[in-house]
Design a protein around this motif. Structure first.
Motif, PDB file in Angstrom:
ATOM      1  N   SER A  59     167.728  28.424 -17.841  1.00 32.90           N
ATOM      2  CA  SER A  59     167.660  28.405 -19.306  1.00 32.90           C
ATOM      3  C   SER A  59     167.720  26.972 -19.825  1.00 32.90           C
ATOM      4  CB  SER A  59     168.824  29.219 -19.886  1.00 32.90           C
ATOM      5  OG  SER A  59     168.739  30.564 -19.468  1.00 32.90           O
ATOM      6  N   ALA A  60     168.635  26.158 -19.253  1.00 34.99           N
ATOM      7  CA  ALA A  60     168.738  24.763 -19.682  1.00 34.99           C
ATOM      8  C   ALA A  60     167.433  24.011 -19.416  1.00 34.99           C
ATOM      9  CB  ALA A  60     169.902  24.082 -18.959  1.00 34.99           C
ATOM     10  N   TRP A  62     164.474  25.314 -19.143  1.00 37.84           N
ATOM     11  CA  TRP A  62     163.434  25.837 -20.049  1.00 37.84           C
ATOM     12  C   TRP A  62     163.609  25.277 -21.459  1.00 37.84           C
ATOM     13  CZ3 TRP A  62     158.857  27.618 -20.343  1.00 37.84           C
ATOM     14  CH2 TRP A  62     158.424  28.283 -21.491  1.00 37.84           C
ATOM     15  N   LEU A  63     164.912  25.195 -21.946  1.00 38.86           N
ATOM     16  CA  LEU A  63     165.152  24.656 -23.272  1.00 38.86           C
ATOM     17  C   LEU A  63     164.724  23.187 -23.337  1.00 38.86           C
ATOM     18  CD1 LEU A  63     168.629  26.271 -24.067  1.00 38.86           C
ATOM     19  CD2 LEU A  63     166.425  26.826 -25.126  1.00 38.86           C
ATOM     20  N   ALA A  64     164.986  22.455 -22.241  1.00 34.94           N
ATOM     21  CA  ALA A  64     164.587  21.043 -22.230  1.00 34.94           C
ATOM     22  C   ALA A  64     163.071  20.916 -22.311  1.00 34.94           C
ATOM     23  CB  ALA A  64     165.121  20.370 -20.968  1.00 34.94           C
ATOM     24  N   ARG A  65     162.372  21.735 -21.535  1.00 31.30           N
ATOM     25  CA  ARG A  65     160.901  21.694 -21.577  1.00 31.30           C
ATOM     26  C   ARG A  65     160.397  22.128 -22.952  1.00 31.30           C
ATOM     27  NH1 ARG A  65     158.815  24.082 -15.780  1.00 31.30           N
ATOM     28  NH2 ARG A  65     159.819  22.517 -14.449  1.00 31.30           N
ATOM     29  N   SER A  66     161.072  23.131 -23.543  1.00 31.49           N
ATOM     30  CA  SER A  66     160.658  23.599 -24.868  1.00 31.49           C
ATOM     31  C   SER A  66     160.842  22.506 -25.898  1.00 31.49           C
ATOM     32  CB  SER A  66     161.463  24.848 -25.247  1.00 31.49           C
ATOM     33  OG  SER A  66     161.102  25.300 -26.536  1.00 31.49           O
ATOM     34  N   GLY A  67     161.976  21.753 -25.763  1.00 32.09           N
ATOM     35  CA  GLY A  67     162.198  20.645 -26.694  1.00 32.09           C
ATOM     36  C   GLY A  67     161.133  19.581 -26.560  1.00 32.09           C
ATOM     37  N   ARG A  70     158.020  20.848 -28.235  1.00 34.24           N
ATOM     38  CA  ARG A  70     158.089  20.760 -29.693  1.00 34.24           C
ATOM     39  C   ARG A  70     157.914  19.316 -30.170  1.00 34.24           C
ATOM     40  NH1 ARG A  70     162.117  24.812 -29.135  1.00 34.24           N
ATOM     41  NH2 ARG A  70     163.754  23.217 -29.061  1.00 34.24           N
TER      42      ARG A  70
END
Length: 821
Positions: A59-60, A62-67, A70
């Motif tokens: 999850s971490a 994925w959130l980093a890649r999502s950031g 964005r």
């Protein structure tokens, strides 16, 4: 207040307790079960903790890649706004790098797709690993007595879990195929997934096979190899437990069989997909794997497990028959045949239900039985034979044992193939691959040295027999047909030769061809092209070459080039040439056979391309051997021709040197000679008699085609010799001299008339010289004047029927004619 009543345990817990505590005797096992449950709970809790940590990490990430994604989109959006502002403010402003923006968007989209595919594959592989772990964990809870228990559901649950695992593999394969087609550059992802799946299948398959074996043992498999009737010398069929199953057991067995077939089927699909990958290894990308059914060449796992338990019982009997292999083959065939009907009736419907199209229960059963025999031969029989071959002084006995064993193998292969094919309407492209696995001769695939030993034994045995055959001189003599002795034109002359009799070849040549053909027939038992080529070249080709060398040596020993040509030498040389021509004919016929077309050079060409190539350029398996025979026949025919011409030259030398001389012609210048009653010149009679005898003998001894070529070559040689020996321009032919030359020439042509209606066509120089000498004096003068001009000599010569003598030669001949006499 009464204490609360305990709630009844859930149904699954009740079933669990019922499965482990069926009676009071099972209670002492409670502590062990409790300890097992405690360990499993601890393992599950540890697994949950690991999964939670993995989920948090994923999850971490994925959130980093999502950031990052964005942020990238914000930058793109801001650049777009800046570009719009620049377009409004200044029409001449430089443009933004749009290709770079497109590439960045594509990169982000690819990352997103890769992440989605990874997560989806992670979930599918996790499902496979969970199902496999559940099956392995449940394995310790089942025992042999509970396999067929009516109330037990453990076996059914395991089959369901195995099928779920198979479905998981199918789902994984579906995704991997999709990725390999749409994103072939994601090789590392595919390899990583394959690695995890392979590790899981390495655990799943042995467990599935173990459960299947337990079920077979509960059903009473393997059966006894002997029946009570055998003790009374009544060899009835052995009872088959598969046929004797009741409906409940049959249902359990069918489910287990289908589950195992499904597992093998998805494994076959994986091999087909892996061999098509760009990074596939050469062994994996072997062409045979492109056919899915080829993955089942070595048999079905479910049927192999029926065969394996029989091995130990059969090997007990095998050990007693090491010196009598025919009993070993007979036992394997009997067991295979006794269970064949049951295998076909029970297992073939299950194979069809599993949708394994083109696969036969009979072939798989026979394949398994053959593998039993192969294993025993490879470990027990052949090593002992090889040791004896290298150490034993009694080679004859070892050779006999080896040949006897291979004869038994050939007969066994044929019987087992008929057994596998019985009642089956085979599909050609499927059956070809399956039939290869049925051959017991595949034992030579991994032992090329054994194959070479067999080939050496075969060729040595054939050479020993040939040696005794060649020592008998009658084997080198062809029985003359009385019709051939007539030597006249009415005797039947054949030029389309095919049989040994047509070629007048001695019996030894037929013995050689039959021996080579027998060795070639044995090569058909070998399962692949490479082995067939090795065996054929080491046996039949070597055997033929050795015989061809003998033919050459026999002709060389005759010394045909000597001037004193003897009838015995002529006969032996003729029969040797006939033998070579017959062998050449047979080899050419063999070359047209599809077996040798496949083994010929130019491996990259298909059969259609091979047939399209012209005959003179087509590669031949026996190309070197045929070339040797052609050269042998041609060389020794030329030697025979040369000897006859030299002999004729020696006998007729004085006559030819005196043709047209004044000494002979003066005696008859004033006489009118009667050409019909005129005798041949005395000096020419002896040479004509010897020539007639030689030609007649050759007609009797030599095959018709070579005789035709030979007598024509002799005739052309005689024509050139006689014409070139006359001293044209120096001698003077009177009228009687021309008549005498014509009489002598007719006598020469008469020797060849039984073989040709117009032999003068093969004596063009002598015939045209006579035509010139016979011209009238007025025509001679006119013709010489015409030739002096030199403008149209060819037409002038052609109108006179002169097509071989040129103008200068014609002038010399005409100047050799006496004018005025």
């Amino acid at each position: 207040m009464s204490p609360p009543r305990p709630r009844p345990p859930p149904a699954s817990l009740s079933g669990f307790l019922d499965a482990h505590f069926t009676c009071a005797e099972d209670l002492p096992a409670a502590p062990a079960l409790s300890e097992l449950l405690r360990r499993e709970c601890e393992g599950l809790e540890a697994s949950v903790r690991r999964l939670e940590a993995q989920l948090a990490s994923s999850s971490a990430s994925w959130l980093a890649r999502s950031g990052e994604a964005r942020s990238g989109l914000r930058r793109i959006r801001s650049r777009g706004e800046d570009m719009a502002a620049m377009d409004e403010g200044d029409a001449d402003a430089p443009g933004v790098e749009l290709p770079a923006i497109v590439r960045e968007i594509q990169r982000i989209d690819t990352i997103r797709l890769y992440a989605e595919a990874t997560l989806q594959l992670e979930a599918l592989v996790g499902n496979l690993e969970d199902a496999t772990f559940s099956i392995v964990r449940q394995a310790s809870k089942l025992n042999l007595s509970s396999v067929l228990r009516r109330a037990s559901t453990g076996m059914e649950q395991k089959q369901e879990k195995l099928l779920r695992a198979v479905d998981a593999v199918r789902d994984i394969e579906r995704e991997l195929v999709k990725i390999s087609l749409s994103r072939p550059q994601w090789t590392k992802l595919i390899v990583a997934v394959d690695s995890r799946v392979d590790k899981t299948l390495a655990i799943l398959r042995p467990q599935a096979l173990t459960d299947y074996r337990a079920l077979l043992a509960a059903l009473g498999w393997p059966p006894s190899l002997s029946s009570p009737d055998m003790e009374k010398d009544k060899y009835s069929q052995v009872p088959n437990p598969l046929v004797l199953m009741n409906e409940a057991n049959k249902e359990k067995y069918s489910e287990s069989f289908l589950a195992l077939c499904a597992l093998q089927h998805v494994q076959a699909n994986r091999e087909v997909r892996q061999c098509k990958m760009p990074a596939a290894t050469p062994s994996l990308s072997d062409s045979k794997y492109f056919d899915k059914t080829a993955c089942f060449d070595n048999g079905l796992w479910a049927i192999d497990e029926l065969v394996h338990p029989i091995v130990s019982r059969m090997e007990y009997h095998f050990s007693k028959w090491s010196e009598q292999p025919e009993f070993i083959f007979a036992l394997v065939y009997k067991i295979a045949k006794d269970f064949m009907d049951g295998v076909d009736d029970i297992l073939q419907p299950l194979i069809d239900q599993a949708r394994l199209v083109g696969l036969s229960a009979k072939e798989s059963w026979v394949t398994g039985m053959v593998k039993i025999l192969l294993g025993y031969l490879e470990t027990q029989i052949f090593p002992a034979l090889v040791t004896s071959y290298h150490r034993s002084d009694d080679k004859l006995e070892v050779h006999s044992s080896w040949l006897h064993l291979n004869d038994q193998m050939i007969a066994f292969d044929k019987r087992m193939q008929l057994l596998a094919d019985s009642g089956i309407q085979k599909i050609a492209f499927v059956s070809e691959g399956l039939s290869r696995s049925l051959s017991v001769f595949s034992i030579y695939s991994g032992h090329s040295d054994w194959l070479q030993i067999w080939a050496d034994i075969e060729v040595n045995s054939a050479q020993d027999k040939l040696k005794s055959e060649m020592e008998n001189e009658t084997s080198w003599v062809y029985s003359i047909n009385p019709q051939d002795e007539l030597g006249d034109q009415e005797s039947t002359t054949k030029f389309l030769l095919s049989t040994r009799e047509d070629y007048k070849a001695p019996p030894v040549s037929e013995f050689v061809i039959k021996s080579a053909s027998t060795m070639i027939d044995r090569s058909h038992a070998l399962p692949n092209k490479g082995m067939k080529i090795q065996y054929t070249k080491s046996t039949s080709v070597q055997f033929l070459n050795d015989f061809f060398v003998v033919l050459h040596e026999r002709c060389e020993a005759l010394q045909l080039s000597n001037t004193a040509l003897e009838d015995e030498s002529l006969l032996r040389a003729s029969y040797a040439i006939n033998a070579a021509r017959y062998c050449e004919c047979v080899l050419r016929e063999w070359d047209e056979d599809t077996t040798f077309l496949d083994m010929a050079p130019h491996r990259n060409e298909n059969k259609e391309q091979i047939h399209k190539r012209s005959a003179q350029h087509r590669c031949s398996f026996f190309e070197d051997e045929i070339a040797f025979l052609v050269k042998l026949g041609t060389n020794f025919l030329e030697q025979i021709m040369s000897s006859i011409l030299i002999e004729f030259e020696d006998l007729s030398w004085d006559y030819v040197q005196n043709i047209g001389s004044s000494n002979e012609q003066n005696q008859s210048d004033d006489q009118v000679l009667d050409e019909e009653n005129l005798e041949v010149s005395p000096g020419f009679v002896a040479s004509l008699d010897v020539l007639r005898e030689r030609i007649t003998k050759l007609k009797i001894y030599l095959n018709s085609k070579d005789f035709l070529d030979l007598w024509r070559s002799i005739a052309e040689g005689l024509d050139y010799f006689i014409y070139s020996s006359i001293r044209w321009g120096e001698v003077k032919f009177s009228g009687p001299g021309v008549i005498q030359l014509r009489v002598d020439t007719k006598a020469l042509l008469r020797i060849f008339r039984p073989y040709c209606s117009r032999p003068e066509a093969f004596f063009p120089f002598v015939t045209e010289s006579l035509k010139l000498l016979s011209m009238r004096e007025t025509d001679v003068q006119y013709f010489l004047e015409a030739l002096k001009d030199g403008k149209d000599n060819d037409n002038c010569m052609g109108r006179r029927g002169l097509h071989h003598v040129d103008a200068s030669q014609a002038v010399k001949v005409l100047r050799s004619k006496k004018i005025g006499r």
